[in-house]
Each structure stands twice: as C-alpha cells, then as structure tokens.
Design a protein around this motif. Structure first.
Motif, PDB file in Angstrom:
ATOM      1  N   LEU A 184      30.107 -14.004   3.651  1.00  0.00           N
ATOM      2  CA  LEU A 184      28.893 -13.277   4.009  1.00  0.00           C
ATOM      3  C   LEU A 184      28.834 -11.878   3.409  1.00  0.00           C
ATOM      4  CD1 LEU A 184      28.749 -14.209   7.799  1.00  0.00           C
ATOM      5  CD2 LEU A 184      27.514 -15.291   5.914  1.00  0.00           C
ATOM      6  N   ARG A 185      29.897 -11.434   2.787  1.00  0.00           N
ATOM      7  CA  ARG A 185      29.926 -10.065   2.272  1.00  0.00           C
ATOM      8  C   ARG A 185      28.853  -9.793   1.221  1.00  0.00           C
ATOM      9  NH1 ARG A 185      35.660  -7.687   0.638  1.00  0.00           N
ATOM     10  NH2 ARG A 185      35.825  -7.846   2.911  1.00  0.00           N
ATOM     11  N   PRO A 186      28.554 -10.701   0.285  1.00  0.00           N
ATOM     12  CA  PRO A 186      27.506 -10.391  -0.713  1.00  0.00           C
ATOM     13  C   PRO A 186      26.132 -10.157  -0.091  1.00  0.00           C
ATOM     14  CG  PRO A 186      28.848 -12.230  -1.465  1.00  0.00           C
ATOM     15  CD  PRO A 186      29.247 -11.962  -0.055  1.00  0.00           C
ATOM     16  N   TYR A 187      25.857 -10.760   1.079  1.00  0.00           N
ATOM     17  CA  TYR A 187      24.544 -10.581   1.694  1.00  0.00           C
ATOM     18  C   TYR A 187      24.400  -9.242   2.414  1.00  0.00           C
ATOM     19  CZ  TYR A 187      24.449 -15.617   0.914  1.00  0.00           C
ATOM     20  OH  TYR A 187      24.502 -16.868   0.349  1.00  0.00           O
ATOM     21  N   PHE A 188      25.512  -8.538   2.628  1.00  0.00           N
ATOM     22  CA  PHE A 188      25.467  -7.249   3.317  1.00  0.00           C
ATOM     23  C   PHE A 188      26.004  -6.110   2.447  1.00  0.00           C
ATOM     24  CE2 PHE A 188      25.528 -10.430   6.629  1.00  0.00           C
ATOM     25  CZ  PHE A 188      24.599  -9.963   7.532  1.00  0.00           C
ATOM     26  N   ASP A 189      26.314  -6.408   1.214  1.00  0.00           N
ATOM     27  CA  ASP A 189      26.819  -5.396   0.289  1.00  0.00           C
ATOM     28  C   ASP A 189      25.625  -4.717  -0.383  1.00  0.00           C
ATOM     29  OD1 ASP A 189      28.374  -3.807  -1.258  1.00  0.00           O
ATOM     30  OD2 ASP A 189      29.093  -5.399  -2.595  1.00  0.00           O
ATOM     31  N   MET A 205       5.787  -2.124   2.200  1.00  0.00           N
ATOM     32  CA  MET A 205       4.458  -1.669   2.607  1.00  0.00           C
ATOM     33  C   MET A 205       3.476  -1.618   1.434  1.00  0.00           C
ATOM     34  SD  MET A 205       4.928  -1.181   5.824  1.00  0.00           S
ATOM     35  CE  MET A 205       3.389  -0.374   6.175  1.00  0.00           C
ATOM     36  N   ILE A 206       3.902  -2.003   0.254  1.00  0.00           N
ATOM     37  CA  ILE A 206       3.053  -1.922  -0.943  1.00  0.00           C
ATOM     38  C   ILE A 206       2.869  -3.325  -1.506  1.00  0.00           C
ATOM     39  CG2 ILE A 206       2.786  -0.916  -3.238  1.00  0.00           C
ATOM     40  CD1 ILE A 206       4.703   1.304  -2.349  1.00  0.00           C
ATOM     41  N   PRO A 207       1.707  -3.951  -1.285  1.00  0.00           N
ATOM     42  CA  PRO A 207       1.476  -5.288  -1.876  1.00  0.00           C
ATOM     43  C   PRO A 207       1.257  -5.194  -3.380  1.00  0.00           C
ATOM     44  CG  PRO A 207      -0.454  -4.541  -0.656  1.00  0.00           C
ATOM     45  CD  PRO A 207       0.609  -3.515  -0.416  1.00  0.00           C
ATOM     46  N   VAL A 208       1.849  -6.109  -4.108  1.00  0.00           N
ATOM     47  CA  VAL A 208       1.763  -6.142  -5.570  1.00  0.00           C
ATOM     48  C   VAL A 208       0.979  -7.386  -5.959  1.00  0.00           C
ATOM     49  CG1 VAL A 208       3.041  -6.235  -7.739  1.00  0.00           C
ATOM     50  CG2 VAL A 208       3.954  -4.928  -5.790  1.00  0.00           C
ATOM     51  N   LYS A 209      -0.084  -7.184  -6.769  1.00  0.00           N
ATOM     52  CA  LYS A 209      -0.921  -8.296  -7.205  1.00  0.00           C
ATOM     53  C   LYS A 209      -0.368  -8.840  -8.515  1.00  0.00           C
ATOM     54  CE  LYS A 209      -5.691  -9.617  -8.179  1.00  0.00           C
ATOM     55  NZ  LYS A 209      -7.089  -9.144  -8.350  1.00  0.00           N
ATOM     56  N   MET A 210       0.534  -9.793  -8.396  1.00  0.00           N
ATOM     57  CA  MET A 210       1.115 -10.441  -9.568  1.00  0.00           C
ATOM     58  C   MET A 210       1.313 -11.914  -9.218  1.00  0.00           C
ATOM     59  SD  MET A 210       4.570  -9.502 -11.708  1.00  0.00           S
ATOM     60  CE  MET A 210       5.644  -9.929 -10.365  1.00  0.00           C
ATOM     61  N   ILE A 211       0.505 -12.779  -9.841  1.00  0.00           N
ATOM     62  CA  ILE A 211       0.486 -14.194  -9.482  1.00  0.00           C
ATOM     63  C   ILE A 211       1.118 -15.063 -10.561  1.00  0.00           C
ATOM     64  CG2 ILE A 211      -1.029 -16.125  -8.828  1.00  0.00           C
ATOM     65  CD1 ILE A 211      -3.018 -14.086  -7.824  1.00  0.00           C
ATOM     66  N   ASN A 212       1.049 -14.622 -11.817  1.00  0.00           N
ATOM     67  CA  ASN A 212       1.514 -15.461 -12.920  1.00  0.00           C
ATOM     68  C   ASN A 212       3.024 -15.656 -12.913  1.00  0.00           C
ATOM     69  OD1 ASN A 212      -1.149 -15.681 -13.869  1.00  0.00           O
ATOM     70  ND2 ASN A 212      -0.956 -13.783 -15.076  1.00  0.00           N
ATOM     71  N   PHE A 213       3.768 -14.670 -12.432  1.00  0.00           N
ATOM     72  CA  PHE A 213       5.226 -14.744 -12.414  1.00  0.00           C
ATOM     73  C   PHE A 213       5.728 -14.566 -10.976  1.00  0.00           C
ATOM     74  CE2 PHE A 213       4.050 -13.208 -16.604  1.00  0.00           C
ATOM     75  CZ  PHE A 213       4.727 -14.088 -17.434  1.00  0.00           C
ATOM     76  N   PRO A 214       6.794 -15.257 -10.599  1.00  0.00           N
ATOM     77  CA  PRO A 214       7.337 -15.101  -9.242  1.00  0.00           C
ATOM     78  C   PRO A 214       7.869 -13.693  -9.022  1.00  0.00           C
ATOM     79  CG  PRO A 214       8.171 -17.102 -10.277  1.00  0.00           C
ATOM     80  CD  PRO A 214       7.493 -16.314 -11.352  1.00  0.00           C
ATOM     81  N   GLN A 215       7.465 -13.086  -7.932  1.00  0.00           N
ATOM     82  CA  GLN A 215       7.952 -11.753  -7.598  1.00  0.00           C
ATOM     83  C   GLN A 215       9.387 -11.828  -7.076  1.00  0.00           C
ATOM     84  OE1 GLN A 215       5.323  -9.429  -5.171  1.00  0.00           O
ATOM     85  NE2 GLN A 215       3.475 -10.200  -6.159  1.00  0.00           N
ATOM     86  N   LYS A 216      10.128 -10.775  -7.346  1.00  0.00           N
ATOM     87  CA  LYS A 216      11.533 -10.738  -6.976  1.00  0.00           C
ATOM     88  C   LYS A 216      11.683 -10.467  -5.483  1.00  0.00           C
ATOM     89  CE  LYS A 216      15.939  -8.591  -8.247  1.00  0.00           C
ATOM     90  NZ  LYS A 216      16.588  -7.554  -9.090  1.00  0.00           N
ATOM     91  N   ILE A 217      12.599 -11.193  -4.840  1.00  0.00           N
ATOM     92  CA  ILE A 217      12.899 -11.015  -3.413  1.00  0.00           C
ATOM     93  C   ILE A 217      14.369 -10.631  -3.297  1.00  0.00           C
ATOM     94  CG2 ILE A 217      12.930 -12.078  -1.124  1.00  0.00           C
ATOM     95  CD1 ILE A 217      10.838 -14.029  -2.082  1.00  0.00           C
ATOM     96  N   ALA A 218      14.649  -9.603  -2.523  1.00  0.00           N
ATOM     97  CA  ALA A 218      16.033  -9.163  -2.316  1.00  0.00           C
ATOM     98  C   ALA A 218      16.780 -10.196  -1.487  1.00  0.00           C
ATOM     99  CB  ALA A 218      16.052  -7.802  -1.618  1.00  0.00           C
ATOM    100  N   GLY A 219      17.907 -10.653  -1.997  1.00  0.00           N
ATOM    101  CA  GLY A 219      18.704 -11.654  -1.280  1.00  0.00           C
ATOM    102  C   GLY A 219      19.774 -11.032  -0.418  1.00  0.00           C
TER     103      GLY A 219
END
Length: 346
Positions: free
Chosen positions: A123-128, A142-156
C-alpha cells in the motif's frame, strides 16, 4: 615211527597254537573290550516295570501340558498387553499429529503477523505523496477542464482522499454537536464515520461498476481518488454553513463550490467514456448522487431554524399566551347617568 610221532606232536602243537591263537583273540575281545560283558550289579531292578514307566510318562506329559498352558496364558496376556499398548501408541501418535498441526497453524499465523510490514509495503505507493502535490490536486479538484478527445489524468493515490474523508467526519461531528442532534441508535462519532466512509466507498464501488458497464476507462483506485478529491467542495460548504446560519448562503455554496467539484468529476468521466448514452447515464448518476449527498448532510444533521430560535429567545422562555380578564359589573343607574350627561353635552 619216530619221525612220524615227532611230526604228530608238532602238528598237534601247531594245531593247538593256532586254535589258542584264535580263541585267545576271542577271549581278548570278550574280556578286554567289555562291550559284550553285562554287569549285573550295575543294572536297576525296576528298569523293567512298565506301570511305573507309564506313570512317569503321564506325569511328565501332565507337567508339559501345564507348562504349555501357562506359556499360552502368558502369550495371550502379552498379546493383550501388546494390543493395548498398540492402541495407546496409536492414540499417542494421533495426539502428536494434532499437536504438530496446531503448532504449524500457529507458526503460520505468527509468520503472517510478523510479515505485516511486507504487506504494508504493497500500500505504500498509494500513500507516497508530497504535501505540495496534495495541495495542487485539491485546487485542481475545483477547476473543471473541458477536454474530451483525450482521457484526463487521474491521480492514483489515496492519501488526499482519505484525509478529506476524515476532515468531512470532523466537520459533520461539529455540526451535529452544535445543533444538538439526537442519535437514537449509536453514537455521534460512529454515525459520522459510517456516513462519510459509507458514501465514499459505496458510491465509488457503484460508479466503478456502472463505468464497467458503460465501458469507461477507469480503475477502482482512480475512482476512489476522484470521488475523494470531489469531497473537497463538500468540506468547504459544510464548514461555512454550519457556522453561518443562512439558507441562502448554503444554496450559493451548494451551487457554486459543490457544483464546481461535481463538474470536475463529470469532465474526467466524459473524457474516459465513449458514447453519448453511456456518458449521460454515468455522469448524470454521479452528479445526482454527489449533489444530493451535500443536501442530505446539511439538512439531516443541522437544525438551523431551531438553533436561531434558541439563540434569540433562549431555550427556557415560555411561549406568548393570551390571558382572559374579568370585567366588573356596572349598575344600570350609573349607565343611565352617564348617558344623560353625554346627551346634554351634545
């Protein structure tokens, strides 16, 4: 005659010598060998009694039978002892096997307990994560980004979402205490923790299942991170409205701050989903659940009207009541005199 007579004695002498020699050997054999001589003195007189011989034989046979019977009983006893010892040995072997099994199970559990640190490393990589990164991700939520053509990055990572859930628990607990919320089953702390963690884990699992059906490209950890950072708007709205008791202010924050965090999650899911119908179903479900949860937290655990009334009037002041008064009876003479005076003046 002379020679003849001389010859005869010689022949007789030679014949006597030969016979003597022959019988002498026989006598030597008889007397010297002793094998053919029977010594009657050394012979037992009772050796020829057949009845005594049969008695002795019967006695010997009886003794032999008794000895054989005693040996048989001893052998049977030894066999019984061997069988008993064999059962005891079998039971002892089973006991040792059970004890060895229990020892192995306990050893395995102890090794698992001691290897907990190795499991925590998973579990260490998920809390590092650095505090600067958490702050940047809070602002990005709090800032929506209008980008539909490419998948937006999500913090893992799960450190920021977990801290936001605990912060929401503390804010909700503060609102329940200040509004004197009564919990009939359970405690305030348990209710707050169950509500916040139940929403985070339950809605994340439901949206992940719905995303799987809609063929959206998102993992469970990413869904937990996305919804966890989406609770930042809820924390701001509830913290302000629990301390400032105005419904209009709550609706402004609900639409403004809560709406921005919801739009951010919707934009991410739209960029990772293909198909208009799938986007509408997935994003509409998430937006409805997220906004309704904020309304629920505000109105279910915060009594604004009762708090304002208690602050202005006080908790022990009785309500205003109308009291009936008695009217005194006036005589008719007084009424007549009063009427005449009024008439003269007019």
């Amino acid at each position: 005659a002379g020679p003849g007579t001389m010859a005869e004695p010689g022949a007789a002498a030679s014949g006597g010598r030969s016979s003597a020699a022959d019988w002498g050997g026989f006598e030597d054999n008889v007397q010297g060998g002793g094998s053919a001589v029977i010594d009657m003195e050394n012979m037992d007189d009772t050796s020829g009694s057949s009845f005594e011989d049969m008695g002795e034989m019967h006695q010997r046979m009886k003794e032999e039978e008794e000895e054989e019977a005693a040996e048989g009983e001893a052998g049977a006893a030894e066999e019984e002892d061997g069988e008993f010892l064999g059962m005891k040995g079998l039971r002892g072997q089973l006991g040792r096997q059970v004890a060895d099994q229990m020892w192995q199970v306990g050893k395995r559990q102890a090794s698992r307990a001691f290897s907990l640190y190795a499991n925590i490393d998973i579990l260490r990589p998920y809390f590092d994560v650095e505090p600067v990164q958490v702050r940047a991700r809070l602002l990005e939520s709090m800032i929506p980004v209008k980008m539909i053509n490419f998948p937006q990055k999500i913090a893992g990572e799960l450190y920021g979402p977990l801290m936001l859930v605990f912060t929401l628990v503390a804010i909700l607990l503060h609102g329940m205490k200040t509004s004197d919320t009564i919990i009939r089953e359970g405690t305030l702390m348990g209710t707050a923790i169950g509500t916040c963690f139940g929403y985070w884990l339950g809605v994340s699992s439901f949206i992940y299942f719905l995303a799987y059906l809609c063929n959206a490209q998102i993992t469970m950890v990413q869904m937990l991170s996305l919804l966890g950072y989406g609770l930042f708007g809820h924390c701001i709205t509830l913290f302000v409205t629990y301390n400032i008791h105005f419904h209009s202010l709550f609706y402004v924050f609900w639409l403004g701050v809560g709406g921005l965090s919801t739009l951010r999650m919707v934009a991410v899911l739209v960029s990772r989903t293909v198909g208009h119908t799938q986007r509408l179903v997935l994003c509409g479900t998430l937006a409805a659940l997220h906004m309704l949860f904020l309304l629920y937290l505000h109105f279910a655990y915060h009594k604004v009207v009762e708090g304002i009334l208690d602050t202005l009037e006080g908790p022990n002041m009785p309500p205003f009541q109308r009291v009936a008064r008695d009217i005194p009876v006036v005589s008719n003479a007084v009424l007549n005199a009063t009427a005449k005076a009024v008439a003269l003046n007019l």
